[in-house]
Design a protein around this motif. Sequence first.
Motif, PDB file in Angstrom:
ATOM      1  N   ASP A  43       0.846  -1.184   0.000  1.00  0.00           N
ATOM      2  CA  ASP A  43       0.000   0.000   0.000  1.00  0.00           C
ATOM      3  C   ASP A  43       0.891   1.247   0.000  1.00  0.00           C
ATOM      4  O   ASP A  43       1.854   1.337   0.765  1.00  0.00           O
ATOM      5  CB  ASP A  43      -0.896  -0.020   1.243  1.00  0.00           C
ATOM      6  CG  ASP A  43      -1.731   1.215   1.364  1.00  0.00           C
ATOM      7  OD1 ASP A  43      -2.713   1.344   0.620  1.00  0.00           O
ATOM      8  OD2 ASP A  43      -1.375   2.078   2.195  1.00  0.00           O
ATOM      9  N   SER A  44       0.597   2.212  -0.848  1.00  0.00           N
ATOM     10  CA  SER A  44       1.474   3.378  -1.016  1.00  0.00           C
ATOM     11  C   SER A  44       1.599   4.220   0.256  1.00  0.00           C
ATOM     12  O   SER A  44       2.681   4.722   0.556  1.00  0.00           O
ATOM     13  CB  SER A  44       1.004   4.249  -2.184  1.00  0.00           C
ATOM     14  OG  SER A  44      -0.282   4.767  -1.939  1.00  0.00           O
ATOM     15  N   ASP A  45       0.525   4.378   1.015  1.00  0.00           N
ATOM     16  CA  ASP A  45       0.624   5.151   2.258  1.00  0.00           C
ATOM     17  C   ASP A  45       1.533   4.459   3.266  1.00  0.00           C
ATOM     18  O   ASP A  45       2.335   5.106   3.946  1.00  0.00           O
ATOM     19  CB  ASP A  45      -0.759   5.369   2.883  1.00  0.00           C
ATOM     20  CG  ASP A  45      -1.609   6.342   2.097  1.00  0.00           C
ATOM     21  OD1 ASP A  45      -1.043   7.163   1.336  1.00  0.00           O
ATOM     22  OD2 ASP A  45      -2.849   6.275   2.230  1.00  0.00           O
ATOM     23  N   ARG A  46       1.423   3.147   3.349  1.00  0.00           N
ATOM     24  CA  ARG A  46       2.299   2.396   4.260  1.00  0.00           C
ATOM     25  C   ARG A  46       3.753   2.508   3.823  1.00  0.00           C
ATOM     26  O   ARG A  46       4.646   2.685   4.645  1.00  0.00           O
ATOM     27  CB  ARG A  46       1.903   0.925   4.305  1.00  0.00           C
ATOM     28  CG  ARG A  46       0.636   0.639   5.046  1.00  0.00           C
ATOM     29  CD  ARG A  46       0.311  -0.862   4.971  1.00  0.00           C
ATOM     30  NE  ARG A  46      -1.012  -1.135   5.434  1.00  0.00           N
ATOM     31  CZ  ARG A  46      -1.323  -1.368   6.715  1.00  0.00           C
ATOM     32  NH1 ARG A  46      -0.390  -1.357   7.621  1.00  0.00           N
ATOM     33  NH2 ARG A  46      -2.570  -1.627   7.052  1.00  0.00           N
ATOM     34  N   MET A  47       3.992   2.395   2.509  1.00  0.00           N
ATOM     35  CA  MET A  47       5.356   2.489   2.001  1.00  0.00           C
ATOM     36  C   MET A  47       5.938   3.875   2.256  1.00  0.00           C
ATOM     37  O   MET A  47       7.072   4.017   2.692  1.00  0.00           O
ATOM     38  CB  MET A  47       5.392   2.155   0.509  1.00  0.00           C
ATOM     39  CG  MET A  47       6.776   2.305  -0.109  1.00  0.00           C
ATOM     40  SD  MET A  47       8.006   1.196   0.602  1.00  0.00           S
ATOM     41  CE  MET A  47       7.881  -0.136  -0.557  1.00  0.00           C
ATOM     42  N   ARG A  48       5.163   4.916   1.991  1.00  0.00           N
ATOM     43  CA  ARG A  48       5.643   6.278   2.205  1.00  0.00           C
ATOM     44  C   ARG A  48       5.961   6.520   3.669  1.00  0.00           C
ATOM     45  O   ARG A  48       6.995   7.080   4.015  1.00  0.00           O
ATOM     46  CB  ARG A  48       4.610   7.298   1.704  1.00  0.00           C
ATOM     47  CG  ARG A  48       5.234   8.686   1.502  1.00  0.00           C
ATOM     48  CD  ARG A  48       4.230   9.792   1.646  1.00  0.00           C
ATOM     49  NE  ARG A  48       3.805   9.974   3.013  1.00  0.00           N
ATOM     50  CZ  ARG A  48       4.534  10.500   3.996  1.00  0.00           C
ATOM     51  NH1 ARG A  48       5.765  10.879   3.786  1.00  0.00           N
ATOM     52  NH2 ARG A  48       4.056  10.629   5.207  1.00  0.00           N
ATOM     53  N   HIS A  49       5.073   6.080   4.541  1.00  0.00           N
ATOM     54  CA  HIS A  49       5.307   6.243   5.978  1.00  0.00           C
ATOM     55  C   HIS A  49       6.581   5.512   6.399  1.00  0.00           C
ATOM     56  O   HIS A  49       7.413   6.063   7.128  1.00  0.00           O
ATOM     57  CB  HIS A  49       4.104   5.733   6.775  1.00  0.00           C
ATOM     58  CG  HIS A  49       4.318   5.786   8.244  1.00  0.00           C
ATOM     59  ND1 HIS A  49       4.280   6.950   8.970  1.00  0.00           N
ATOM     60  CD2 HIS A  49       4.634   4.806   9.129  1.00  0.00           C
ATOM     61  CE1 HIS A  49       4.543   6.696  10.230  1.00  0.00           C
ATOM     62  NE2 HIS A  49       4.754   5.398  10.362  1.00  0.00           N
ATOM     63  N   PHE A  50       6.744   4.284   5.947  1.00  0.00           N
ATOM     64  CA  PHE A  50       7.938   3.516   6.285  1.00  0.00           C
ATOM     65  C   PHE A  50       9.198   4.200   5.771  1.00  0.00           C
ATOM     66  O   PHE A  50      10.164   4.386   6.507  1.00  0.00           O
ATOM     67  CB  PHE A  50       7.838   2.095   5.730  1.00  0.00           C
ATOM     68  CG  PHE A  50       9.086   1.289   5.942  1.00  0.00           C
ATOM     69  CD1 PHE A  50       9.379   0.759   7.195  1.00  0.00           C
ATOM     70  CD2 PHE A  50       9.987   1.084   4.911  1.00  0.00           C
ATOM     71  CE1 PHE A  50      10.544   0.039   7.410  1.00  0.00           C
ATOM     72  CE2 PHE A  50      11.147   0.358   5.109  1.00  0.00           C
ATOM     73  CZ  PHE A  50      11.426  -0.165   6.368  1.00  0.00           C
ATOM     74  N   LEU A  51       9.189   4.585   4.502  1.00  0.00           N
ATOM     75  CA  LEU A  51      10.374   5.212   3.918  1.00  0.00           C
ATOM     76  C   LEU A  51      10.723   6.518   4.619  1.00  0.00           C
ATOM     77  O   LEU A  51      11.900   6.798   4.858  1.00  0.00           O
ATOM     78  CB  LEU A  51      10.180   5.448   2.421  1.00  0.00           C
ATOM     79  CG  LEU A  51      10.184   4.203   1.552  1.00  0.00           C
ATOM     80  CD1 LEU A  51       9.762   4.547   0.133  1.00  0.00           C
ATOM     81  CD2 LEU A  51      11.550   3.523   1.566  1.00  0.00           C
ATOM     82  N   SER A  52       9.724   7.309   4.961  1.00  0.00           N
ATOM     83  CA  SER A  52      10.012   8.582   5.630  1.00  0.00           C
ATOM     84  C   SER A  52      10.615   8.369   7.010  1.00  0.00           C
ATOM     85  O   SER A  52      11.362   9.213   7.508  1.00  0.00           O
ATOM     86  CB  SER A  52       8.771   9.461   5.714  1.00  0.00           C
ATOM     87  OG  SER A  52       7.812   8.912   6.575  1.00  0.00           O
ATOM     88  N   SER A  53      10.333   7.221   7.613  1.00  0.00           N
ATOM     89  CA  SER A  53      10.897   6.957   8.939  1.00  0.00           C
ATOM     90  C   SER A  53      12.292   6.327   8.882  1.00  0.00           C
ATOM     91  O   SER A  53      13.073   6.486   9.812  1.00  0.00           O
ATOM     92  CB  SER A  53       9.955   6.075   9.757  1.00  0.00           C
ATOM     93  OG  SER A  53       9.871   4.783   9.205  1.00  0.00           O
ATOM     94  N   VAL A  54      12.615   5.639   7.808  1.00  0.00           N
ATOM     95  CA  VAL A  54      13.935   4.987   7.725  1.00  0.00           C
ATOM     96  C   VAL A  54      14.914   5.707   6.800  1.00  0.00           C
ATOM     97  O   VAL A  54      16.088   5.363   6.782  1.00  0.00           O
ATOM     98  CB  VAL A  54      13.832   3.497   7.303  1.00  0.00           C
ATOM     99  CG1 VAL A  54      13.040   2.700   8.313  1.00  0.00           C
ATOM    100  CG2 VAL A  54      13.289   3.343   5.908  1.00  0.00           C
ATOM    101  N   VAL A  55      14.425   6.695   6.050  1.00  0.00           N
ATOM    102  CA  VAL A  55      15.295   7.451   5.149  1.00  0.00           C
ATOM    103  C   VAL A  55      15.206   8.923   5.546  1.00  0.00           C
ATOM    104  O   VAL A  55      14.488   9.705   4.935  1.00  0.00           O
ATOM    105  CB  VAL A  55      14.867   7.268   3.668  1.00  0.00           C
ATOM    106  CG1 VAL A  55      15.787   8.033   2.741  1.00  0.00           C
ATOM    107  CG2 VAL A  55      14.804   5.806   3.283  1.00  0.00           C
ATOM    108  N   PRO A  56      15.930   9.317   6.595  1.00  0.00           N
ATOM    109  CA  PRO A  56      15.894  10.733   6.975  1.00  0.00           C
ATOM    110  C   PRO A  56      16.554  11.583   5.892  1.00  0.00           C
ATOM    111  O   PRO A  56      17.453  11.128   5.195  1.00  0.00           O
ATOM    112  CB  PRO A  56      16.693  10.768   8.285  1.00  0.00           C
ATOM    113  CG  PRO A  56      17.550   9.557   8.256  1.00  0.00           C
ATOM    114  CD  PRO A  56      16.822   8.533   7.425  1.00  0.00           C
TER     115      PRO A  56
END
Length: 136
Positions: A43-56
Motif C-alpha cells: 500500500d502506497s501510504d504504508r510504504m511512504r510512511h515507512f520510507l520517511s521513517s527509515v530514510v531521513p
Amino acid sequence: MSAAVHFESYSEGRANLKTLLDAAEQGRVATLRRDRHTAVVVDSDRMRHFLSSVVPSHASVVPENGGWSVFIPGLPVSADGNSFDEAITEMIDALREYAEDWQARLRDAPNHRENWGIVALIVLSTDEQLQAWLVG
C-alpha cells in the motif's frame, strides 16, 4: 489477520488481483513471482510512511548571500531561495526532477542505483509531506 499472500506466476496473480491488492491494503505481505523475480505489492501510504521513517533527509538549510541554500549530503540535488520557504519549495521541485531523471536514466548508474528508496519517497509524497520530511 490472515497469512501472507503469494502467487507463483503472473497469470495466477492477474486472476487473483483483488486478493493481492486487498492483502497489500491490509498490511499483509503480498508477493507475485514472475520468472526468477519476486515483486512485493505494498500500500502506497504504508510504504511512504515507512520510507520517511527509515530514510531521513539530513537536509542542510543554510543562510547564504542574503538568501537560503538547501542541500542533502550524498544526493546531487540542491536549491536556493530568497527566503527559507522559497528555498524549501525550490528543493521540492529539484527532488521531483531528480526522481524523474532517476527513473528515466539514472537508476542503473552505480552512484545513483541505491537511491531507489529516496526516489520512491519523493514519488509517493505530496509537496507538504516532502516539506515535513526536509525540515523534520
